[in-house]
Design a protein around this motif. Sequence first.
Motif, mmCIF file in Angstrom:
data_model
loop_
_atom_site.group_PDB
_atom_site.id
_atom_site.type_symbol
_atom_site.label_atom_id
_atom_site.label_comp_id
_atom_site.label_asym_id
_atom_site.label_seq_id
_atom_site.Cartn_x
_atom_site.Cartn_y
_atom_site.Cartn_z
ATOM 1 N N MET A 1 -24.008 21.318 -25.205
ATOM 2 C CA MET A 1 -23.485 20.813 -26.469
ATOM 3 C C MET A 1 -22.730 19.517 -26.212
ATOM 4 N N LYS A 2 -23.078 18.505 -26.930
ATOM 5 C CA LYS A 2 -22.430 17.213 -26.797
ATOM 6 C C LYS A 2 -21.196 17.175 -27.687
ATOM 7 N N LYS A 3 -20.095 16.701 -27.108
ATOM 8 C CA LYS A 3 -18.856 16.615 -27.869
ATOM 9 C C LYS A 3 -18.526 15.166 -28.157
ATOM 10 N N GLU A 4 -17.846 14.958 -29.247
ATOM 11 C CA GLU A 4 -17.410 13.624 -29.655
ATOM 12 C C GLU A 4 -15.975 13.435 -29.180
ATOM 13 N N LEU A 5 -15.651 12.213 -28.758
ATOM 14 C CA LEU A 5 -14.311 11.898 -28.283
ATOM 15 C C LEU A 5 -13.642 10.944 -29.272
ATOM 16 N N LYS A 6 -12.442 11.297 -29.676
ATOM 17 C CA LYS A 6 -11.674 10.467 -30.600
ATOM 18 C C LYS A 6 -10.361 10.103 -29.913
ATOM 19 N N LEU A 7 -10.084 8.801 -29.773
ATOM 20 C CA LEU A 7 -8.848 8.326 -29.170
ATOM 21 C C LEU A 7 -7.932 7.785 -30.253
ATOM 22 N N THR A 8 -6.683 8.216 -30.239
ATOM 23 C CA THR A 8 -5.686 7.768 -31.207
ATOM 24 C C THR A 8 -4.476 7.256 -30.445
ATOM 25 N N TYR A 9 -4.109 6.006 -30.696
ATOM 26 C CA TYR A 9 -2.930 5.409 -30.070
ATOM 27 C C TYR A 9 -1.760 5.466 -31.048
ATOM 28 N N LEU A 10 -0.632 5.998 -30.601
ATOM 29 C CA LEU A 10 0.569 5.963 -31.424
ATOM 30 C C LEU A 10 1.191 4.573 -31.344
ATOM 31 N N LYS A 11 2.063 4.281 -32.289
ATOM 32 C CA LYS A 11 2.678 2.959 -32.405
ATOM 33 C C LYS A 11 3.406 2.558 -31.120
ATOM 34 N N LYS A 12 4.102 3.499 -30.505
ATOM 35 C CA LYS A 12 4.851 3.230 -29.281
ATOM 36 C C LYS A 12 3.925 2.786 -28.144
ATOM 37 N N SER A 13 2.755 3.403 -28.047
ATOM 38 C CA SER A 13 1.780 3.044 -27.019
ATOM 39 C C SER A 13 1.206 1.656 -27.253
ATOM 40 N N LYS A 14 0.865 1.370 -28.500
ATOM 41 C CA LYS A 14 0.338 0.038 -28.853
ATOM 42 C C LYS A 14 1.361 -1.046 -28.535
ATOM 43 N N LYS A 15 2.615 -0.769 -28.820
ATOM 44 C CA LYS A 15 3.687 -1.723 -28.577
ATOM 45 C C LYS A 15 3.807 -2.039 -27.082
ATOM 46 N N PHE A 16 3.726 -1.001 -26.230
ATOM 47 C CA PHE A 16 3.786 -1.223 -24.790
ATOM 48 C C PHE A 16 2.613 -2.090 -24.331
ATOM 49 N N LEU A 17 1.415 -1.797 -24.811
ATOM 50 C CA LEU A 17 0.241 -2.568 -24.415
ATOM 51 C C LEU A 17 0.332 -4.015 -24.882
ATOM 52 N N ASP A 18 0.896 -4.252 -26.055
ATOM 53 C CA ASP A 18 1.071 -5.617 -26.547
ATOM 54 C C ASP A 18 2.050 -6.410 -25.686
ATOM 55 N N ARG A 19 3.112 -5.757 -25.240
ATOM 56 C CA ARG A 19 4.132 -6.428 -24.426
ATOM 57 C C ARG A 19 3.672 -6.679 -22.997
ATOM 58 N N HIS A 20 2.837 -5.805 -22.461
ATOM 59 C CA HIS A 20 2.445 -5.872 -21.057
ATOM 60 C C HIS A 20 0.943 -6.067 -20.906
ATOM 61 N N ARG A 21 0.424 -7.110 -21.524
ATOM 62 C CA ARG A 21 -1.019 -7.378 -21.489
ATOM 63 C C ARG A 21 -1.543 -7.616 -20.074
ATOM 64 N N GLY A 22 -0.756 -8.254 -19.233
ATOM 65 C CA GLY A 22 -1.197 -8.558 -17.879
ATOM 66 C C GLY A 22 -1.212 -7.359 -16.956
ATOM 67 N N VAL A 23 -0.475 -6.326 -17.299
ATOM 68 C CA VAL A 23 -0.357 -5.149 -16.439
ATOM 69 C C VAL A 23 -1.452 -4.128 -16.741
ATOM 70 N N LEU A 24 -1.693 -3.863 -18.021
ATOM 71 C CA LEU A 24 -2.642 -2.835 -18.432
ATOM 72 C C LEU A 24 -3.205 -3.188 -19.799
ATOM 73 N N SER A 25 -4.517 -3.077 -19.945
ATOM 74 C CA SER A 25 -5.135 -3.374 -21.238
ATOM 75 C C SER A 25 -5.601 -2.085 -21.909
ATOM 76 N N GLU A 26 -5.887 -2.184 -23.184
ATOM 77 C CA GLU A 26 -6.329 -1.014 -23.942
ATOM 78 C C GLU A 26 -7.671 -0.500 -23.424
ATOM 79 N N SER A 27 -8.546 -1.405 -23.003
ATOM 80 C CA SER A 27 -9.843 -0.974 -22.477
ATOM 81 C C SER A 27 -9.677 -0.210 -21.160
#
Length: 96
Positions: free
Chosen positions: A1-27
């Motif tokens: 059975m194939k399952k679907e994957l859904k990723l949800t980023y909370l606001k706090k996580s998005k904020k960290f990724l925006d501030r630290h683009r050089g360290v870690l990206s969303e991809s």
Amino acid sequence: MKKELKLTYLKKSKKFLDRHRGVLSESEVDILIVKFIKSKFYNIEQNVDYKPLQGYVGDFYRIRKGNIRIIVQVINDEVIIEAIIEDIGFRGDVYK
């Protein structure tokens, strides 16, 4: 059975990724989450460092990438696996 994957980023996580683009990206986070899901639910050997968090109700896991920790809550339904990225931060700050 194939399952679907859904990723949800909370606001706090998005904020960290925006501030630290050089360290870690969303991809990069997406790739780590997919590796974690494959390793945890499909028993496919992946190179990802994860472990369950202690003292939390529910399926909370910590994924480690260097000094950065990604806190993920996994909700497993019959067809959809939803991974909620609760928090992303440096080692000393993420558990507070």
